[in-house]
Enzyme design. Structure first.
Site, mmCIF file in Angstrom:
data_model
loop_
_atom_site.group_PDB
_atom_site.id
_atom_site.type_symbol
_atom_site.label_atom_id
_atom_site.label_comp_id
_atom_site.label_asym_id
_atom_site.label_seq_id
_atom_site.Cartn_x
_atom_site.Cartn_y
_atom_site.Cartn_z
ATOM 1 N N PRO A 19 0.792 -1.229 0.000
ATOM 2 C CA PRO A 19 0.000 0.000 0.000
ATOM 3 C C PRO A 19 0.824 1.279 0.000
ATOM 4 C CG PRO A 19 -0.083 -1.087 2.134
ATOM 5 C CD PRO A 19 0.556 -2.053 1.189
ATOM 6 N N ASN A 20 0.290 2.239 -0.723
ATOM 7 C CA ASN A 20 0.820 3.610 -0.820
ATOM 8 C C ASN A 20 2.083 3.735 -1.674
ATOM 9 O OD1 ASN A 20 -1.221 4.802 0.918
ATOM 10 N ND2 ASN A 20 -0.224 3.704 2.589
ATOM 11 N N ARG A 27 4.954 10.947 -2.479
ATOM 12 C CA ARG A 27 4.691 10.548 -1.086
ATOM 13 C C ARG A 27 5.952 10.747 -0.228
ATOM 14 N NH1 ARG A 27 4.754 4.382 1.188
ATOM 15 N NH2 ARG A 27 4.172 4.939 3.304
ATOM 16 N N TYR A 32 11.200 8.802 1.133
ATOM 17 C CA TYR A 32 11.210 7.778 0.073
ATOM 18 C C TYR A 32 11.845 8.234 -1.241
ATOM 19 C CZ TYR A 32 8.043 5.548 3.363
ATOM 20 O OH TYR A 32 7.512 4.991 4.496
ATOM 21 N N ASN A 83 8.050 -5.721 -1.215
ATOM 22 C CA ASN A 83 7.977 -4.556 -0.332
ATOM 23 C C ASN A 83 6.522 -4.468 0.104
ATOM 24 O OD1 ASN A 83 7.962 -2.192 1.060
ATOM 25 N ND2 ASN A 83 8.977 -0.972 -0.525
ATOM 26 N N ALA A 86 3.350 -0.931 4.653
ATOM 27 C CA ALA A 86 2.835 -0.962 6.030
ATOM 28 C C ALA A 86 2.413 -2.362 6.481
ATOM 29 C CB ALA A 86 1.664 0.005 6.164
ATOM 30 N N GLU A 107 12.824 -9.612 1.215
ATOM 31 C CA GLU A 107 12.071 -8.472 1.735
ATOM 32 C C GLU A 107 12.863 -7.207 1.400
ATOM 33 O OE1 GLU A 107 12.120 -8.262 6.003
ATOM 34 O OE2 GLU A 107 10.597 -6.690 6.071
ATOM 35 N N HIS A 109 12.893 -2.747 1.443
ATOM 36 C CA HIS A 109 12.332 -1.457 1.826
ATOM 37 C C HIS A 109 13.206 -0.354 1.262
ATOM 38 C CE1 HIS A 109 9.545 -3.357 4.566
ATOM 39 N NE2 HIS A 109 10.548 -4.100 4.992
ATOM 40 N N ARG A 116 13.564 4.028 12.176
ATOM 41 C CA ARG A 116 12.346 4.834 12.222
ATOM 42 C C ARG A 116 11.518 4.503 13.478
ATOM 43 N NH1 ARG A 116 9.649 4.635 6.492
ATOM 44 N NH2 ARG A 116 8.458 6.327 7.468
HETATM 45 C C1 DQA Z 1 8.479 0.943 3.459
HETATM 46 C C2 DQA Z 1 8.659 1.098 4.984
HETATM 47 C C3 DQA Z 1 7.337 0.868 5.699
HETATM 48 O O1 DQA Z 1 7.511 1.042 7.105
HETATM 49 C C4 DQA Z 1 6.286 1.844 5.229
HETATM 50 O O2 DQA Z 1 5.036 1.563 5.824
HETATM 51 C C5 DQA Z 1 6.170 1.901 3.737
HETATM 52 C C6 DQA Z 1 7.388 1.836 2.924
HETATM 53 C C7 DQA Z 1 9.776 1.277 2.696
HETATM 54 O O3 DQA Z 1 9.889 0.868 1.545
HETATM 55 O O4 DQA Z 1 10.645 1.976 3.222
HETATM 56 O O5 DQA Z 1 5.092 2.115 3.206
HETATM 57 O O6 DQA Z 1 8.161 -0.418 3.193
#
Ligand code: DQA
Length: 157
Positions: A19-20, A27, A32, A83, A86, A107, A109, A116
């Protein structure tokens, strides 16, 4: 004796985004960066190609859809790069789906969740992953592809 040719096609690396991440670029760019998801997809495809792999690059804002994409990867992917955004920190359903995979799972990110907020320190995805790459922005995805290529080629030799 005639040499056997291996015509079996290598399955794509599935790169799944939660998501997002569809709004990357606008964003929270201070966290990011300004790279869009489409640009990440393009760079990932090029890196995978350099290793002889194709990619399937997908994004969903919905937990159930991510679960279905992970399930589908069981028979259609040579590896999964995930990825989960959240859902990384909340989703037992994503973890349970990952546990059904027998291919490598990386995994990724963009940011480094360990630096964080506390709630980002827990990763359900990590419990179902071969390994984690975090904190390198777009490069997290490219390093994950390098890792997948090494794991798969390592297995073949
Ligand atoms: C994320 C890190 C997560 O904590 C966050 O909720 C994201 C992006 C990252 O790519 O840094 O949406 O996965």
């Amino acid at each position: 004796m005639a040499k056997k040719t291996n015509k079996s096609k290598t399955l794509p690396i599935h790169i799944l985004n939660g998501p997002n991440l569809n709004l990357l670029g606008s964003r929270e760019p201070e966290i990011y960066g300004k790279t869009t998801l489409a640009q990440i997809g393009k760079a990932a495809a090029a890196r995978a190609k350099s290793h002889g792999f194709s990619t399937l690059f997908l994004q969903s804002n919905k937990e159930g859809e991510l679960v279905e994409l992970i399930q589908a990867a069981r028979t259609t992917a040579s590896a999964v790069i995930l990825n989960a955004a959240a859902y990384t920190h909340t989703s037992v359903a994503v973890l349970d789906a990952l546990k059904m995979l027998s291919v490598p799972v990386i995994e990724v990110h963009l940011s480094n969740p360990a630096r964080r907020e506390d709630f980002r320190h827990k990763s359900y995805v990590a419990m179902g992953a071969t390994g984690t790459i975090a904190g390198f922005g777009l490069n997290s995805y490219l390093l994950a592809i390098d890792a997948v290529a090494q794991i798969i080629k390592g297995k073949k030799t």
